[in-house]
Design an enzyme around this catalytic site. Structure first.
Site, PDB file in Angstrom:
ATOM      1  N   HIS A 119       6.063  41.585  -4.693  1.00 43.12           N
ATOM      2  CA  HIS A 119       6.439  42.318  -3.430  1.00 43.12           C
ATOM      3  C   HIS A 119       7.155  43.404  -3.585  1.00 43.12           C
ATOM      4  O   HIS A 119       7.945  43.351  -4.584  1.00 43.12           O
ATOM      5  CB  HIS A 119       6.855  41.530  -2.571  1.00 43.12           C
ATOM      6  CG  HIS A 119       6.649  42.246  -1.026  1.00 43.12           C
ATOM      7  ND1 HIS A 119       7.907  43.190  -0.343  1.00 43.12           N
ATOM      8  CD2 HIS A 119       5.962  41.893   0.159  1.00 43.12           C
ATOM      9  CE1 HIS A 119       7.642  43.424   0.783  1.00 43.12           C
ATOM     10  NE2 HIS A 119       6.526  42.875   1.167  1.00 43.12           N
ATOM     11  N   ASP A 196      11.528  34.768  -5.139  1.00 42.08           N
ATOM     12  CA  ASP A 196      11.221  35.362  -3.891  1.00 42.08           C
ATOM     13  C   ASP A 196      10.502  34.281  -3.335  1.00 42.08           C
ATOM     14  O   ASP A 196       9.143  34.088  -3.483  1.00 42.08           O
ATOM     15  CB  ASP A 196      10.663  36.518  -4.000  1.00 42.08           C
ATOM     16  CG  ASP A 196      10.248  37.213  -2.611  1.00 42.08           C
ATOM     17  OD1 ASP A 196      10.372  36.196  -1.379  1.00 42.08           O
ATOM     18  OD2 ASP A 196       9.347  38.162  -2.580  1.00 42.08           O
ATOM     19  N   GLN A 199       7.002  33.408   0.844  1.00 46.39           N
ATOM     20  CA  GLN A 199       5.663  32.767   1.004  1.00 46.39           C
ATOM     21  C   GLN A 199       5.382  31.440   0.682  1.00 46.39           C
ATOM     22  O   GLN A 199       4.287  30.698   0.873  1.00 46.39           O
ATOM     23  CB  GLN A 199       4.493  33.651   0.217  1.00 46.39           C
ATOM     24  CG  GLN A 199       4.461  35.035   0.705  1.00 46.39           C
ATOM     25  CD  GLN A 199       3.962  35.098   2.076  1.00 46.39           C
ATOM     26  OE1 GLN A 199       3.222  34.339   2.661  1.00 46.39           O
ATOM     27  NE2 GLN A 199       4.333  36.432   2.512  1.00 46.39           N
ATOM     28  N   LYS A 222       8.489  33.957   8.360  1.00 39.86           N
ATOM     29  CA  LYS A 222       7.415  33.491   7.823  1.00 39.86           C
ATOM     30  C   LYS A 222       7.284  31.942   7.729  1.00 39.86           C
ATOM     31  O   LYS A 222       6.375  31.558   7.426  1.00 39.86           O
ATOM     32  CB  LYS A 222       7.175  34.269   6.310  1.00 39.86           C
ATOM     33  CG  LYS A 222       7.156  35.665   6.184  1.00 39.86           C
ATOM     34  CD  LYS A 222       7.120  36.161   4.674  1.00 39.86           C
ATOM     35  CE  LYS A 222       7.167  37.507   4.614  1.00 39.86           C
ATOM     36  NZ  LYS A 222       6.118  38.391   5.452  1.00 39.86           N
ATOM     37  N   CYS A 360       2.155  45.441   0.400  1.00 42.15           N
ATOM     38  CA  CYS A 360       3.361  45.869  -0.334  1.00 42.15           C
ATOM     39  C   CYS A 360       3.513  45.251  -1.716  1.00 42.15           C
ATOM     40  O   CYS A 360       4.322  44.868  -2.266  1.00 42.15           O
ATOM     41  CB  CYS A 360       4.703  45.291   0.586  1.00 42.15           C
ATOM     42  SG  CYS A 360       4.916  45.976   2.054  1.00 42.15           S
TER      43      CYS A 360
END
Length: 402
Positions: A119, A196, A199, A222, A360
């Site tokens: 991202h 990261d 998700q 999220k 993104c």
């Protein structure tokens, strides 16, 4: 059998709009009543600033805020709640690491490895840092199925590698990386690894001690929680060595015009009044998620993805983007004779919410020769009927646009 319909009833927006098929969960999830009630309860019973007052409301607010930190630590299996820094989300958490740890540890000629799946939030802060300090960014290539090219990754690692930035699950095409394996390889060269997890946290049980990463970031919104709040987890010995990145109240030990000393982590990185109600809602979302059968949810989301991918293979004019063996609950698609934006508008008219664009992740889409895709992403409250309805609507839409 997992009952997604019963779960859906816990989400006020979905309960009030029964016709809505919400498949934009990788962008943000809906919020269960438990989260909304937690924020409302704070404002109605304990609204005050934290860490600054001795009156009853301030003590109650501070206790709730710090209990939320403990909830996040427990959710990640962190060794201590002091390893949790509250941020506005994953983006701010990455910027914090880049500005604090990165600025203090990287110099000209050092190398930063980033996967092509990243991202923008895990690219741009490192580019900004590299511009300031002279570090070099090296992208890790992908295989044709959208998985990481492990051979290329290992070829890039060297004693010059100081930071490896990796998404746990791609927000754009769903590829899941073998994070533990990649971390071990990077550590062999003395590099730090930032993951990261934006998700991943809603779909996988995360154990930061088992992963052995150096930094793990994610956003509340999220994972069924409020917007504007997220967390950075970092190993305590790293946090304690990092300089502050923003100045102001709360992050200090003592201030004078001649010299200022700073608080210990995590307070050192939390300048100013925090998002108190959102933090409490954040913890409520994680508590709600942990109370569910997470293995059953993961299996349910996996079956939804397989159902959609199988259905797409039977509709002429649709190409599935991303075929990695290990994937999260994300499906991206492109169209032979239609623009993704046009398809998305037709779906919206049928009360089907999907995401369209570059997600993104422009470097990723450029590597695939695409400017955008249509993405459907799943959460625990989605149903097999949602997928059937989406497939029927896609087929009808492509016939109209042909």
């Amino acid at each position: 059998m997992f009952d997604a319909y019963a779960l859906r009833a816990q989400f006020p927006l979905l309960a009030r709009t029964p016709a809505l098929i919400y498949l934009d969960n990788a962008a943000t999830t809906q919020k269960p009543l438990q989260v909304l009630d937690a924020e409302r309860h704070f404002y109605e019973t304990a609204n005050a600033n934290v860490h600054r007052g001795s009156h009853r409301l301030a003590v109650a607010a501070t206790d709730a805020f710090e209990n939320a930190r403990s909830s996040v630590a427990h959710f990640l299996n962190a060794r201590s709640s002091n390893e949790i820094v509250f941020t506005r989300g994953a983006t701010e958490a990455i910027n914090l690491v880049a500005h604090s740890w990165g600025a203090a540890n990287l110099q000209a000629g050092d190398e930063i490895l980033l996967s092509t799946l990243e991202h923008h939030a895990n690219i741009v802060p490192w580019q900004m840092l590299a511009t300031r300090c002279g570090a070099v960014i090296k992208p890790i290539q992908l295989l044709r199925d959208g998985s990481l090219d492990l051979e290329h990754f290992h070829s890039l690692l060297s004693n010059k590698t100081k930071l490896v930035g990796l998404t746990h699950i791609s927000n754009a095409i769903g590829s899941e990386l073998p994070i533990a394996e990649l971390i071990n390889s990077a550590h062999h060269y003395g590099a730090k690894v930032l993951v990261d997890g934006a998700q991943a946290v809603a779909h996988k049980i995360i154990d930061v001690q088992a992963l052995n990463a150096d930094f793990y970031v994610f956003s509340s919104h999220k994972a069924y929680g409020p917007t504007g709040i997220g967390a950075l987890w970092a190993r305590s010995e790293i946090l304690s060595s990092m300089p502050p990145w923003q100045g102001g109240g709360e992050m200090i030990e003592r201030v004078s015009f001649s010299q200022t000393s700073y608080a210990e982590a995590p307070a050192r990185f939390e300048a100013g009044t925090p998002a108190i109600a959102q933090t409490i809602g954040f913890a409520a979302a994680l508590d709600w998620l942990q109370a569910q059968d997470r293995v059953a949810i993961a299996q349910h989301e996996h079956l939804l993805r397989l159902q959609l991918e199988l259905g797409l293979s039977q509709i002429e004019g649709i190409r599935l983007i991303g075929n990695a063996l290990q994937k999260g609950p994300v499906v991206s698609m492109a169209f032979t004779h239609a623009h993704p934006y046009d398809v998305a508008q037709f779906l919206d008219a049928r009360e089907i919410a999907v995401r369209v664009g570059n997600h993104c992740a422009q470097p990723l889409l450029a590597s695939l020769g695409l400017s955008g895709t249509l993405r459907a992403s799943f959460a625990a409250y989605n149903t097999h009927n949602d997928i059937d309805t989406l497939l029927a609507a896609l087929s009808e839409t492509l016939e109209l646009l042909a």
